[in-house]
Design a protein around this motif. Structure first.
Motif, PDB file in Angstrom:
ATOM      1  N   TYR A  51       0.618  -1.022  -0.370  1.00 20.04           N
ATOM      2  CA  TYR A  51      -0.109  -0.296  -0.003  1.00 20.04           C
ATOM      3  C   TYR A  51       0.192   1.250   0.096  1.00 20.04           C
ATOM      4  N   SER A  52       1.731   1.312   0.070  1.00 19.85           N
ATOM      5  CA  SER A  52       2.981   2.322   0.908  1.00 19.85           C
ATOM      6  C   SER A  52       4.393   2.959  -0.264  1.00 19.85           C
ATOM      7  N   LEU A  53       4.471   1.560  -1.572  1.00 22.22           N
ATOM      8  CA  LEU A  53       5.071   1.645  -2.394  1.00 22.22           C
ATOM      9  C   LEU A  53       4.328   2.053  -4.206  1.00 22.22           C
ATOM     10  N   THR A  54       4.905   2.046  -4.449  1.00 19.43           N
ATOM     11  CA  THR A  54       4.811   3.033  -5.686  1.00 19.43           C
ATOM     12  C   THR A  54       4.694   1.599  -6.748  1.00 19.43           C
ATOM     13  N   SER A  55       4.225   2.116  -7.560  1.00 18.03           N
ATOM     14  CA  SER A  55       3.795   1.017  -9.025  1.00 18.03           C
ATOM     15  C   SER A  55       5.488   0.874  -9.189  1.00 18.03           C
ATOM     16  N   ASN A  56       6.278   1.911  -9.594  1.00 18.31           N
ATOM     17  CA  ASN A  56       7.668   1.410 -10.219  1.00 18.31           C
ATOM     18  C   ASN A  56       8.720   0.863  -8.770  1.00 18.31           C
ATOM     19  N   GLU A  57       7.572   1.500  -8.184  1.00 17.06           N
ATOM     20  CA  GLU A  57       8.938   1.358  -6.731  1.00 17.06           C
ATOM     21  C   GLU A  57       8.380  -1.189  -6.591  1.00 17.06           C
ATOM     22  N   LYS A  58       7.757  -1.302  -6.841  1.00 13.48           N
ATOM     23  CA  LYS A  58       6.570  -2.532  -6.643  1.00 13.48           C
ATOM     24  C   LYS A  58       7.466  -3.473  -8.071  1.00 13.48           C
ATOM     25  N   VAL A  59       7.849  -2.940  -8.996  1.00 16.34           N
ATOM     26  CA  VAL A  59       8.170  -3.812 -10.185  1.00 16.34           C
ATOM     27  C   VAL A  59       9.367  -3.778  -9.902  1.00 16.34           C
ATOM     28  N   TYR A  60      10.084  -2.232  -9.885  1.00 16.51           N
ATOM     29  CA  TYR A  60      11.767  -2.881  -9.747  1.00 16.51           C
ATOM     30  C   TYR A  60      11.959  -3.996  -8.171  1.00 16.51           C
ATOM     31  N   LEU A  61      11.083  -3.931  -7.287  1.00 15.99           N
ATOM     32  CA  LEU A  61      11.822  -5.581  -6.456  1.00 15.99           C
ATOM     33  C   LEU A  61      11.434  -6.063  -7.349  1.00 15.99           C
ATOM     34  N   LEU A  62      10.261  -6.123  -7.703  1.00 10.78           N
ATOM     35  CA  LEU A  62      10.244  -7.681  -8.330  1.00 10.78           C
ATOM     36  C   LEU A  62      10.971  -7.854  -9.772  1.00 10.78           C
ATOM     37  N   LEU A  63      11.605  -7.501 -10.255  1.00 13.74           N
ATOM     38  CA  LEU A  63      12.734  -8.003 -10.918  1.00 13.74           C
ATOM     39  C   LEU A  63      14.332  -7.880 -10.177  1.00 13.74           C
ATOM     40  N   ILE A  64      14.490  -7.646  -9.376  1.00 13.08           N
ATOM     41  CA  ILE A  64      15.416  -7.287  -8.332  1.00 13.08           C
ATOM     42  C   ILE A  64      15.145  -9.164  -8.047  1.00 13.08           C
ATOM     43  N   CYS A  65      13.701  -9.462  -7.424  1.00 12.41           N
ATOM     44  CA  CYS A  65      13.743 -10.472  -7.459  1.00 12.41           C
ATOM     45  C   CYS A  65      14.241 -12.068  -8.410  1.00 12.41           C
ATOM     46  N   THR A  66      13.939 -11.459  -8.860  1.00 14.04           N
ATOM     47  CA  THR A  66      13.993 -12.730 -10.628  1.00 14.04           C
ATOM     48  C   THR A  66      15.555 -12.349 -10.499  1.00 14.04           C
ATOM     49  N   ILE A  67      15.981 -11.588 -10.727  1.00 16.16           N
ATOM     50  CA  ILE A  67      17.739 -12.099 -10.523  1.00 16.16           C
ATOM     51  C   ILE A  67      18.220 -13.030  -9.366  1.00 16.16           C
ATOM     52  N   TYR A  68      17.695 -12.875  -8.345  1.00 14.12           N
ATOM     53  CA  TYR A  68      17.975 -13.500  -6.638  1.00 14.12           C
ATOM     54  C   TYR A  68      17.495 -15.374  -7.331  1.00 14.12           C
ATOM     55  N   PHE A  69      16.220 -15.087  -8.062  1.00 12.32           N
ATOM     56  CA  PHE A  69      15.521 -16.385  -8.006  1.00 12.32           C
ATOM     57  C   PHE A  69      16.353 -16.510  -8.919  1.00 12.32           C
ATOM     58  N   VAL A  70      16.435 -16.683  -9.869  1.00  9.46           N
ATOM     59  CA  VAL A  70      17.728 -17.180 -11.150  1.00  9.46           C
ATOM     60  C   VAL A  70      18.760 -17.624 -10.545  1.00  9.46           C
ATOM     61  N   SER A  71      19.591 -16.590 -10.730  1.00 10.22           N
ATOM     62  CA  SER A  71      20.526 -17.468  -9.717  1.00 10.22           C
ATOM     63  C   SER A  71      20.768 -18.534  -8.455  1.00 10.22           C
ATOM     64  N   THR A  72      19.736 -18.209  -7.502  1.00 12.21           N
ATOM     65  CA  THR A  72      19.719 -19.442  -7.236  1.00 12.21           C
ATOM     66  C   THR A  72      19.594 -20.939  -7.314  1.00 12.21           C
ATOM     67  N   VAL A  73      18.969 -20.162  -9.048  1.00 11.79           N
ATOM     68  CA  VAL A  73      18.738 -21.860  -9.189  1.00 11.79           C
ATOM     69  C   VAL A  73      19.586 -22.175 -10.169  1.00 11.79           C
ATOM     70  N   LEU A  74      20.399 -21.527 -10.964  1.00  9.65           N
ATOM     71  CA  LEU A  74      21.831 -21.501 -11.818  1.00  9.65           C
ATOM     72  C   LEU A  74      22.869 -22.082 -10.278  1.00  9.65           C
ATOM     73  N   ILE A  75      23.001 -21.345  -9.870  1.00 11.36           N
ATOM     74  CA  ILE A  75      24.269 -21.446  -8.689  1.00 11.36           C
ATOM     75  C   ILE A  75      23.999 -22.731  -8.349  1.00 11.36           C
ATOM     76  N   SER A  76      22.935 -23.272  -8.189  1.00  9.26           N
ATOM     77  CA  SER A  76      22.578 -24.577  -7.397  1.00  9.26           C
ATOM     78  C   SER A  76      22.863 -26.016  -8.423  1.00  9.26           C
ATOM     79  N   TRP A  77      21.946 -25.576  -9.824  1.00  4.27           N
ATOM     80  CA  TRP A  77      22.357 -26.792 -10.848  1.00  4.27           C
ATOM     81  C   TRP A  77      24.021 -27.125 -11.066  1.00  4.27           C
ATOM     82  N   LEU A  78      24.634 -25.728 -11.007  1.00  2.00           N
ATOM     83  CA  LEU A  78      26.008 -25.214 -11.175  1.00  2.00           C
ATOM     84  C   LEU A  78      26.486 -26.736  -9.923  1.00  2.00           C
ATOM     85  N   THR A  79      26.249 -26.434  -8.732  1.00  3.82           N
ATOM     86  CA  THR A  79      26.848 -26.609  -7.674  1.00  3.82           C
ATOM     87  C   THR A  79      26.544 -28.385  -7.828  1.00  3.82           C
ATOM     88  N   MET A  80      25.412 -28.809  -8.319  1.00  4.39           N
ATOM     89  CA  MET A  80      25.733 -30.333  -8.113  1.00  4.39           C
ATOM     90  C   MET A  80      25.564 -30.905  -9.595  1.00  4.39           C
TER      91      MET A  80
END
Length: 241
Positions: free
Chosen positions: A51-80
């Motif tokens: 409720y307090s975040l602007t739409s721009n801030e929400k989209v930006y945070l989602l983009l950052i989350c995408t980087i975290y989750f994609v990198s997590t999947v990739l590094i887990s796959w490489l580790t295996m």
């Protein structure tokens, strides 16, 4: 890895090759877990402050989350499946590429987040609804000076003007391009500027001026004042007296 980093170059290379499975791999699992936790925390933050975040801030945070989750999947796959340390170059390449693409889009098109937010987070409110809410907000801040209430938050404000919090948040995000807290502080700073130049308040300390304007403490007051005037309250008073 501090002890490994302190080793001489050749010794470090040998150690990593010899202990790739029993030392480096567990560290990579920890790194993947670390990134996953960051992503989850950002999602929770995004939801709790929806409720307090602007739409721009929400989209930006989602983009950052995408980087975290994609990198997590990739590094887990490489580790295996990785056979050696050099194969992790693909991980760094992909993650850095994602960061670069997002940074480039933000740099080249300042309306990039705004376009995404309108497309995917568009409000269901009509234009008339938004005009009605904006009118109430203007009256509440400009005429009634509700910003002077130090305990005011979005939920309380919504009750006062008889509107739903998420409708207020979406309206401000799309029309004012500021979240509720920023808008609140904007009016408080505007009021504080008047008090700083009013001779009736010459005997007030800077902190007291901030309290009179609706702020709860000096740190928040200074931070908000600096944001909207690019100078501190004391500097503003000296330069305009």
């Amino acid at each position: 890895m501090w002890d490994i980093l302190l080793m001489p170059h050749i010794q470090r290379q040998v150690y990593i090759q010899d202990h790739f499975i029993d030392r480096i791999m567990p560290i990579n699992y920890l790194r993947a877990s670390h990134q996953l936790i960051y992503g989850v925390v950002l999602l929770i933050f995004n939801y709790r402050n929806r409720y307090s975040l602007t739409s721009n801030e929400k989209v930006y945070l989602l983009l950052i989350c995408t980087i975290y989750f994609v990198s997590t999947v990739l590094i887990s796959w490489l580790t295996m499946f990785a056979d050696n340390w050099r194969q992790f170059i693909y991980f760094y390449f992909l993650v850095d590429t994602l960061v670069f693409i997002i940074a480039y889009l933000l740099y080249s098109d300042s309306n990039f987040l705004k376009t995404l937010s309108k497309k995917y987070l568009n409000s269901s409110l009509s234009k008339n609804d938004m005009n009605r809410i904006i009118s109430k907000i203007d009256i509440a801040f400009s005429k009634d000076e509700l910003f002077l209430n130090r305990d005011l938050n979005l939920s309380k404000f919504a009750e006062i003007i008889d509107e739903k919090p998420h409708n207020i948040s979406q309206t401000m995000s799309e029309v004012v391009q500021r979240n509720f807290n920023d808008h609140l502080n904007f009016f408080r700073v505007k009021h504080a500027k008047k008090l700083l130049l009013d001779s009736k308040f010459d005997h007030y300390k800077i902190e007291s001026i901030g309290m009179e304007a609706g702020f709860n403490n000096k740190v928040t007051f200074n931070k908000a004042f600096l944001k909207y005037t690019e100078v501190t309250p004391s500097v503003y008073k000296k330069s305009n007296t």
